[in-house]
Design an enzyme around this catalytic site. Structure first.
Site, PDB file in Angstrom:
ATOM      1  N   ASP A 136     -29.734 111.477  47.471  1.00 42.85           N
ATOM      2  CA  ASP A 136     -30.350 112.033  46.260  1.00 42.85           C
ATOM      3  C   ASP A 136     -29.537 113.244  45.836  1.00 42.85           C
ATOM      4  O   ASP A 136     -28.997 113.966  46.676  1.00 42.85           O
ATOM      5  CB  ASP A 136     -31.798 112.452  46.526  1.00 42.85           C
ATOM      6  CG  ASP A 136     -32.752 111.266  46.646  1.00 42.85           C
ATOM      7  OD1 ASP A 136     -32.464 110.208  46.068  1.00 42.85           O
ATOM      8  OD2 ASP A 136     -33.780 111.409  47.316  1.00 42.85           O
ATOM      9  N   ASP A 150     -33.514 105.715  41.344  1.00 42.57           N
ATOM     10  CA  ASP A 150     -34.881 106.159  41.066  1.00 42.57           C
ATOM     11  C   ASP A 150     -35.148 106.186  39.560  1.00 42.57           C
ATOM     12  O   ASP A 150     -36.221 105.790  39.100  1.00 42.57           O
ATOM     13  CB  ASP A 150     -35.130 107.552  41.656  1.00 42.57           C
ATOM     14  CG  ASP A 150     -34.957 107.599  43.162  1.00 42.57           C
ATOM     15  OD1 ASP A 150     -35.160 106.549  43.821  1.00 42.57           O
ATOM     16  OD2 ASP A 150     -34.612 108.671  43.682  1.00 42.57           O
TER      17      ASP A 150
END
Length: 184
Positions: A136, A150
């Site tokens: 991330d 995402d």
């Protein structure tokens, strides 16, 4: 001009279902490739924990490895998320044969591409097979840190929710609504 030579305006032919398949596969591939390329860029140019301001006070790159789900929920259940992403991917692939709507193709393609992007991390990134941590890096102040996969999943789910809300089925044509009367 005879009556038989007038164009039939009531039943326009719908695009061939291969068009929807290509649209679905194209959006899935686009989401997957964008996700994997940006993760490759982050892991090859940044050190874990590094932050890089993009728009000061609004957006920064912040490289972390997430073993859990959104907001790092379920960090000790990495294997569970791997199974869920695999099941979602298989379900979308099976469901894709029924798509007859461009918007459903886009929504399901985005969800599939995002799920496969994070599934790839779970399967092949450290610490081990099927227990890998997701890369991330997109960070807004006081919000979750996330990635392109995402974003694709969220965009696809929003699209699917709107289609469902407006009653647009996978076939792309609104189902006939029957008038229901209540007799007292």
């Amino acid at each position: 001009m005879s009556e038989n030579s007038l164009p039939d305006t009531q039943s326009a032919p719908s695009p061939h279902r291969r068009t929807y398949w290509f649209l679905w596969a194209g959006f899935a591939a686009f989401a997957y490739i964008c996700d994997q390329l940006t993760k490759w860029w982050v892991t090859s140019t940044m050190v874990e924990g590094q932050t890089t301001p993009v728009i000061p006070g609004v957006l920064q790159w912040y490289f972390i490895r997430n073993s859990g789900a959104a907001f790092s929920i379920g960090e000790n259940f990495t294997w569970f998320f791997t199974l869920i992403m695999a099941a979602v991917s298989v379900a979308i692939i099976v469901l894709a044969r029924r798509i007859r709507s461009a918007w459903w193709a886009i929504g399901l393609g985005l969800v599939l591409g995002g799920a496969l992007g994070n599934l790839t991390d779970r399967l092949f990134r450290p610490p081990s097979f099927a227990m890998g941590h997701v890369v991330d890096f997109i960070s807004f102040p006081n919000f979750a840190i996330f990635n392109m996969a995402d974003m694709a999943v969220v965009g696809g789910v929003i699209t699917i929710c709107l289609l469902t809300l407006f009653g647009v089925p996978l076939t792309g044509t609104k189902a006939a609504v029957k008038d229901v009367t209540l007799d007292d």
